[in-house]
Motif scaffolding. Structure first.
Motif, short mmCIF file in Angstrom:
data_model
loop_
_atom_site.label_atom_id
_atom_site.label_comp_id
_atom_site.label_asym_id
_atom_site.label_seq_id
_atom_site.Cartn_x
_atom_site.Cartn_y
_atom_site.Cartn_z
N LYS A 1 0.95 -1.14 -0.10
CA LYS A 1 -0.01 -0.04 -0.05
C LYS A 1 0.73 1.44 0.09
CE LYS A 1 -3.98 -2.18 1.67
NZ LYS A 1 -4.78 -2.85 2.63
N LEU B 1 -5.12 6.71 10.12
CA LEU B 1 -5.75 5.40 10.11
C LEU B 1 -4.55 4.52 9.97
CD1 LEU B 1 -8.60 4.48 9.87
CD2 LEU B 1 -8.68 3.81 7.77
N GLU C 1 -1.99 -6.11 3.75
CA GLU C 1 -2.99 -7.07 3.93
C GLU C 1 -4.40 -6.72 3.12
OE1 GLU C 1 -4.15 -9.70 4.86
OE2 GLU C 1 -3.01 -10.63 6.19
N ILE D 1 -8.12 -3.99 10.38
CA ILE D 1 -8.69 -2.77 10.54
C ILE D 1 -10.07 -2.82 11.13
CG2 ILE D 1 -9.57 -0.89 9.25
CD1 ILE D 1 -7.79 -1.74 6.95
N GLU E 1 -2.03 6.31 7.50
CA GLU E 1 -2.47 7.43 6.32
C GLU E 1 -3.39 8.34 7.18
OE1 GLU E 1 -2.90 3.83 2.85
OE2 GLU E 1 -4.63 5.35 3.54
N GLU E 2 -3.44 9.55 6.60
CA GLU E 2 -4.08 10.57 6.95
C GLU E 2 -5.63 9.83 6.46
OE1 GLU E 2 -1.74 14.45 7.10
OE2 GLU E 2 -3.28 14.35 5.72
N TYR E 3 -6.75 10.26 7.37
CA TYR E 3 -7.99 9.64 7.22
C TYR E 3 -8.48 10.72 6.24
CZ TYR E 3 -12.83 8.70 8.14
OH TYR E 3 -14.24 8.51 8.15
N ILE E 4 -9.17 10.09 5.15
CA ILE E 4 -9.93 10.99 4.25
C ILE E 4 -11.31 10.84 4.54
CG2 ILE E 4 -10.31 11.58 1.87
CD1 ILE E 4 -7.32 11.70 2.74
N GLU F 1 -17.40 6.33 0.34
CA GLU F 1 -16.52 5.38 0.19
C GLU F 1 -17.23 4.77 -1.17
OE1 GLU F 1 -14.39 3.44 2.26
OE2 GLU F 1 -14.54 1.51 1.77
N GLU G 1 -7.00 2.18 -2.27
CA GLU G 1 -6.26 1.02 -2.73
C GLU G 1 -6.49 0.24 -3.99
OE1 GLU G 1 -6.35 -3.65 -0.67
OE2 GLU G 1 -8.13 -2.21 -0.74
N1 LIG Z 1 -6.87 7.05 4.24
C1 LIG Z 1 -8.11 6.45 4.51
N2 LIG Z 1 -8.83 7.18 4.71
C2 LIG Z 1 -10.28 6.83 4.93
N3 LIG Z 1 -10.60 5.97 5.16
C3 LIG Z 1 -9.63 4.70 4.86
C4 LIG Z 1 -8.25 5.07 4.59
N4 LIG Z 1 -7.69 3.89 4.22
C5 LIG Z 1 -8.60 2.93 4.79
N5 LIG Z 1 -9.59 3.37 5.00
C6 LIG Z 1 -10.96 2.87 5.24
O1 LIG Z 1 -10.59 1.44 5.61
C7 LIG Z 1 -11.06 0.32 4.52
C8 LIG Z 1 -10.00 -0.77 4.22
O2 LIG Z 1 -8.94 -0.04 4.04
P1 LIG Z 1 -7.88 -0.74 2.44
O3 LIG Z 1 -6.65 0.04 2.49
O4 LIG Z 1 -8.83 -0.64 1.51
O5 LIG Z 1 -7.70 -2.20 3.18
P2 LIG Z 1 -8.15 -3.93 2.73
O6 LIG Z 1 -6.95 -3.93 1.55
O7 LIG Z 1 -7.76 -4.51 3.87
O8 LIG Z 1 -9.36 -3.69 2.08
C9 LIG Z 1 -11.24 1.25 3.21
O9 LIG Z 1 -12.26 0.51 2.44
C10 LIG Z 1 -11.77 2.47 4.00
O10 LIG Z 1 -13.14 2.40 4.40
#
Ligand SMILES: Nc1ncnc2c1ncn2[C@@H]1O[C@H](COP(=O)(O)OP(=O)(O)O)[C@@H](O)[C@H]1O
Ligand SMILES: [Mg+2]
Length: 339
Positions: free
Chosen positions: A115, A152, A158, A164, A194-197, A201, A298
């Motif tokens: 990531k 986050l 993963e 998470i 990561e900074e939470y955005i 979704e 992602e």
């Molecule tokens: N930087 C971020 N800002 C806001 N929400 C996030 C961020 N990173 C992850 N999330 C939340 O966490 C969820 C899972 O993160 P993700 O990186 O997609 O992991 P995975 O590969 O396990 O799906 C995302 O679908 C989102 O809801």
């Protein structure tokens, strides 16, 4: 009429397998839903299909094609010895043996799994990504001052939201340290913080090798989560039906998006797909801010292909019913050119 093919469906198994093992019992279970859906579709399409499941023996993947002589392998193996980090290695093995297969090649899988690396590539090409830091196991845990709360904390490589939960969302240095330590020690994983955005979704499904098609945009809505609470697709949010009901979590088509914004999102996703050298099919996870800024979260090459999951649902909305979708994926696997 298109030529009927010989397709070897390749699965992963949780324990050791043999070359001609019968999996009809497993195929009736919820855990093997994707495998069963794909086999049924291949049957409907008139392809001659056999299947093989592997645990830790790659030799089976070498032997089976020698007797069955498939035109293409339908790759649904995304772990090896129960380790999800090895999907890219299985595919590398197929590449080394010149066996055509569906889905994404080893480079795309490797870049997307990490990531941090995927975000560096996209950031370089001016795609919006959240600011982040990676913290390896055994390294000092200090938040770089430029990284702003809320943050986050996630496992670096993963999937399926392993590791998470709501506690991944941190607002103080103490919480930050605690969660990073937890992922290092309990999950035995490196961390990306990561900074939470804040925002909607969105999930965008893309199909193709050179010519790409982006399907109608899906969204995870958090109907019963209060407006000021963080909205995160945690492990429970994805896999716990009770929890989903309680918080009103639903996967649906994104409603009320300005068509110009939706178009821009799809174009951005095609760019991302190419930049990360994905082929076959993928689902991209994004956040859309209240100002309509699109943030990459992602990329998921080889996303879950079950008929009721987001990828197939998006394809259906674009007039690609399930068996036809599976056929397109098979044909793409036959024609892809990888380095
Ligand atoms: N930087 C971020 N800002 C806001 N929400 C996030 C961020 N990173 C992850 N999330 C939340 O966490 C969820 C899972 O993160 P993700 O990186 O997609 O992991 P995975 O590969 O396990 O799906 C995302 O679908 C989102 O809801
Ligand atoms: Mg995700």
């Amino acid at each position: 009429m298109k030529k009927k093919l010989k397709v070897l469906a390749l699965f992963d198994a949780a324990t050791a397998t043999t070359i001609d093992q019968d999996f009809s019992a497993e195929l009736k279970t919820e855990d093997w839903k994707t495998e069963a859906n794909v086999l049924a579709a291949l049957g409907k399409l008139g392809h001659t299909t056999e299947h093989l499941a592997i645990f830790d023996d790659l030799d089976l993947v070498r032997q089976k094609p020698q007797s069955f002589e498939p035109d293409v392998i339908f790759n649904l193996a995304d772990q090896f010895k129960n380790n999800r980090a090895f999907d890219q290695n299985i595919v590398s093995f197929l590449e080394m043996h010149g066996l055509p297969f569906t889905g994404c090649g080893s480079t795309g899988l490797t870049l997307c799994k990490h990531k941090g690396i995927s975000k560096k590539i996209l950031g370089y090409h001016r795609i919006r990504v959240p600011d982040f830091v990676t913290i390896a196991r055994g390294k000092g845990i200090a938040r770089p001052k430029r990284l702003k709360f809320p943050i986050l904390v996630k496992p670096l490589k993963e999937e399926a939201s392993y590791g998470i939960s709501q506690a991944s969302f941190v607002e103080t240095d103490e919480q930050f340290k605690e969660r990073v330590q937890f992922i290092h020690e309990k999950y035995d994983h490196d961390v990306i913080a990561e900074e939470y955005i804040a925002g909607r979704e969105l999930y965008v499904s893309v199909l193709g090798n050179q010519r790409l098609e982006a399907f109608p945009i899906r969204e995870l809505v958090f109907k019963e989560v209060p407006p000021d609470e963080p909205k995160i697709a945690t492990y429970k949010a994805k896999w716990d039906e009770e929890y989903r009901k309680r918080w009103g979590l639903q996967n649906q088509f994104a409603e009320g998006l300005d068509p110009a914004v939706a178009w821009k999102i799809q174009q951005t996703c095609k760019r991302i797909y190419r930049l990360l050298t994905i082929d076959g099919y993928a689902r991209l996870d994004l956040r859309l801010t209240p100002n309509n800024e699109v943030y990459f979260i992602e990329a998921n090459p080889n996303p879950i292909l079950a008929e009721d999951e987001d990828f197939a649902q998006s394809a259906l909305k674009a007039n690609l019913p399930y068996p036809e979708l599976i056929d397109r994926i098979v044909r793409l696997g036959l024609t892809t050119v990888r380095d």
